[in-house]
Design a protein around this motif. Structure first.
Motif, PDB file in Angstrom:
ATOM      1  N   PRO A   1       0.828  -1.214   0.000  1.00 37.97           N
ATOM      2  CA  PRO A   1       0.000   0.000   0.000  1.00 37.97           C
ATOM      3  C   PRO A   1       0.858   1.258   0.000  1.00 37.97           C
ATOM      4  O   PRO A   1       2.017   1.239   0.426  1.00 37.97           O
ATOM      5  CB  PRO A   1      -0.780  -0.131   1.310  1.00 37.97           C
ATOM      6  CG  PRO A   1       0.169  -0.869   2.216  1.00 37.97           C
ATOM      7  CD  PRO A   1       0.900  -1.837   1.331  1.00 37.97           C
ATOM      8  N   VAL A   2       0.271   2.369  -0.493  1.00 36.23           N
ATOM      9  CA  VAL A   2       0.938   3.664  -0.408  1.00 36.23           C
ATOM     10  C   VAL A   2       0.505   4.343   0.886  1.00 36.23           C
ATOM     11  O   VAL A   2      -0.547   4.014   1.458  1.00 36.23           O
ATOM     12  CB  VAL A   2       0.588   4.550  -1.625  1.00 36.23           C
ATOM     13  CG1 VAL A   2       1.198   3.977  -2.887  1.00 36.23           C
ATOM     14  CG2 VAL A   2      -0.919   4.728  -1.775  1.00 36.23           C
ATOM     15  N   THR A   3       1.335   5.273   1.358  1.00 38.66           N
ATOM     16  CA  THR A   3       1.034   5.940   2.624  1.00 38.66           C
ATOM     17  C   THR A   3       1.064   7.455   2.446  1.00 38.66           C
ATOM     18  O   THR A   3       1.746   7.978   1.563  1.00 38.66           O
ATOM     19  CB  THR A   3       2.039   5.534   3.710  1.00 38.66           C
ATOM     20  OG1 THR A   3       3.370   5.834   3.259  1.00 38.66           O
ATOM     21  CG2 THR A   3       1.938   4.052   4.024  1.00 38.66           C
ATOM     22  N   SER A   4       0.333   8.122   3.312  1.00 36.21           N
ATOM     23  CA  SER A   4       0.262   9.582   3.260  1.00 36.21           C
ATOM     24  C   SER A   4       1.572  10.188   3.759  1.00 36.21           C
ATOM     25  O   SER A   4       2.322   9.563   4.513  1.00 36.21           O
ATOM     26  CB  SER A   4      -0.913  10.076   4.115  1.00 36.21           C
ATOM     27  OG  SER A   4      -0.691   9.746   5.481  1.00 36.21           O
ATOM     28  N   ASP A   5       1.827  11.414   3.294  1.00 40.24           N
ATOM     29  CA  ASP A   5       3.027  12.139   3.707  1.00 40.24           C
ATOM     30  C   ASP A   5       2.584  13.415   4.435  1.00 40.24           C
ATOM     31  O   ASP A   5       1.804  14.185   3.872  1.00 40.24           O
ATOM     32  CB  ASP A   5       3.858  12.485   2.457  1.00 40.24           C
ATOM     33  CG  ASP A   5       5.123  13.248   2.793  1.00 40.24           C
ATOM     34  OD1 ASP A   5       5.772  12.898   3.799  1.00 40.24           O
ATOM     35  OD2 ASP A   5       5.443  14.201   2.057  1.00 40.24           O
ATOM     36  N   PRO A   6       3.008  13.655   5.685  1.00 36.18           N
ATOM     37  CA  PRO A   6       4.057  12.927   6.425  1.00 36.18           C
ATOM     38  C   PRO A   6       3.514  11.926   7.436  1.00 36.18           C
ATOM     39  O   PRO A   6       4.298  11.275   8.140  1.00 36.18           O
ATOM     40  CB  PRO A   6       4.773  14.060   7.149  1.00 36.18           C
ATOM     41  CG  PRO A   6       3.668  15.009   7.494  1.00 36.18           C
ATOM     42  CD  PRO A   6       2.689  14.933   6.346  1.00 36.18           C
ATOM     43  N   ALA A   7       2.193  11.772   7.571  1.00 32.10           N
ATOM     44  CA  ALA A   7       1.632  10.971   8.672  1.00 32.10           C
ATOM     45  C   ALA A   7       1.958   9.493   8.548  1.00 32.10           C
ATOM     46  O   ALA A   7       2.019   8.767   9.542  1.00 32.10           O
ATOM     47  CB  ALA A   7       0.117  11.164   8.736  1.00 32.10           C
TER      48      ALA A   7
ATOM     49  N   VAL B   1       3.086  15.120  -3.112  1.00 30.99           N
ATOM     50  CA  VAL B   1       3.210  13.710  -3.489  1.00 30.99           C
ATOM     51  C   VAL B   1       1.871  13.176  -3.986  1.00 30.99           C
ATOM     52  O   VAL B   1       0.842  13.330  -3.320  1.00 30.99           O
ATOM     53  CB  VAL B   1       3.711  12.854  -2.303  1.00 30.99           C
ATOM     54  CG1 VAL B   1       3.895  11.399  -2.753  1.00 30.99           C
ATOM     55  CG2 VAL B   1       5.017  13.412  -1.748  1.00 30.99           C
ATOM     56  N   TRP B   2       1.916  12.538  -5.162  1.00 26.43           N
ATOM     57  CA  TRP B   2       0.755  11.872  -5.745  1.00 26.43           C
ATOM     58  C   TRP B   2       1.131  10.420  -6.051  1.00 26.43           C
ATOM     59  O   TRP B   2       2.307  10.098  -6.225  1.00 26.43           O
ATOM     60  CB  TRP B   2       0.320  12.562  -7.045  1.00 26.43           C
ATOM     61  CG  TRP B   2      -0.336  13.890  -6.846  1.00 26.43           C
ATOM     62  CD1 TRP B   2       0.286  15.076  -6.552  1.00 26.43           C
ATOM     63  CD2 TRP B   2      -1.726  14.175  -6.917  1.00 26.43           C
ATOM     64  NE1 TRP B   2      -0.646  16.084  -6.442  1.00 26.43           N
ATOM     65  CE2 TRP B   2      -1.888  15.560  -6.663  1.00 26.43           C
ATOM     66  CE3 TRP B   2      -2.862  13.408  -7.176  1.00 26.43           C
ATOM     67  CZ2 TRP B   2      -3.129  16.183  -6.663  1.00 26.43           C
ATOM     68  CZ3 TRP B   2      -4.102  14.019  -7.182  1.00 26.43           C
ATOM     69  CH2 TRP B   2      -4.233  15.396  -6.919  1.00 26.43           C
ATOM     70  N   ALA B   3       0.112   9.570  -6.166  1.00 30.53           N
ATOM     71  CA  ALA B   3       0.329   8.187  -6.584  1.00 30.53           C
ATOM     72  C   ALA B   3      -0.730   7.809  -7.604  1.00 30.53           C
ATOM     73  O   ALA B   3      -1.914   8.103  -7.422  1.00 30.53           O
ATOM     74  CB  ALA B   3       0.274   7.237  -5.385  1.00 30.53           C
ATOM     75  N   ALA B   4      -0.267   7.166  -8.667  1.00 29.21           N
ATOM     76  CA  ALA B   4      -1.176   6.649  -9.695  1.00 29.21           C
ATOM     77  C   ALA B   4      -1.235   5.135  -9.550  1.00 29.21           C
ATOM     78  O   ALA B   4      -0.209   4.447  -9.681  1.00 29.21           O
ATOM     79  CB  ALA B   4      -0.678   7.025 -11.083  1.00 29.21           C
TER      80      ALA B   4
END
Length: 198
Positions: free
Chosen positions: A105-111, A170-173
């Motif tokens: 999984p991807v994670t949020s920045d900075p949390a 930061v983005w995620a595709a």
């Protein structure tokens, strides 16, 4: 008894006729059709322009250290021929970037909290020297950019904003599989374009 020469029998009118016929000569000959030189114009050569080659994106990571500040003004994702196109548009300049595939999984920045994202992997796009906020500490982004969006794509599942912290956006595709991509920067307005191979 004397004989009269035979030429005396030729009368003057007959002499005149013979002289005219002798001077006229034979009628001019006309060349046969086969002897007349002919010029033929060869048919114009027809050429067909070759089809432009299909460029298959092959990069799996990309980066730039551009120094301008990129105030994010719009984000788009849509199918574009043989690729899925992601466009980040900026009000001032295209910032630096780091783009590469990461595992889910991807994670949020900075949390560091897990962010749901459809697909089997993610193409993470870090825009360095960029923000949706004109000034640090602003309560509202400068432009109404959605934090999650999708389009008529076949490879990219969706695009999600993971964070906007200390001038790093930061983005995620999400992607169905890891394929090659290309990165292009455009002017008027400044844009970062990512074409992901389908």
């Amino acid at each position: 008894m004397s004989r009269t020469p035979s030429f005396a029998l030729i009368t003057p009118p007959l002499i005149t006729l013979l002289l005219v016929a002798g001077c006229a000569g034979a009628p001019p000959s006309t060349p046969s059709p086969s002897a007349v030189p002919t010029t033929t114009t060869p048919p114009a050569a027809t050429t067909t322009a070759p089809a432009p080659p299909t460029v298959v994106p092959t990069a799996t990571e990309a980066s730039s250290d551009a120094g301008g500040f990129g105030l994010l003004s719009a984000v788009r994702v849509a199918g574009q021929g043989a690729t899925d196109r992601i466009v980040f548009e900026f009000a001032e300049a295209v910032p630096g970037y780091r783009i590469s595939y990461v595992d889910l999984p991807v994670t949020s920045d900075p949390a560091g909290e897990e962010v749901p994202l459809a697909g089997s992997a993610a193409l993470q796009i870090s825009l360095i020297g960029s923000s949706a906020y004109r000034e640090v500490g602003d309560a509202e982004p400068a432009f109404p950019v959605p934090r999650r969006l999708s389009g008529d794509t076949s490879q990219v599942t969706e695009l999600v904003n993971l964070g906007d912290f200390e001038r790093v956006l930061v983005w995620a595709a999400g992607v169905r599989e890891r394929t090659g991509f290309t990165v292009t920067t455009l002017d008027a307005p400044p844009r970062l374009v990512i074409d992901v191979a389908r």
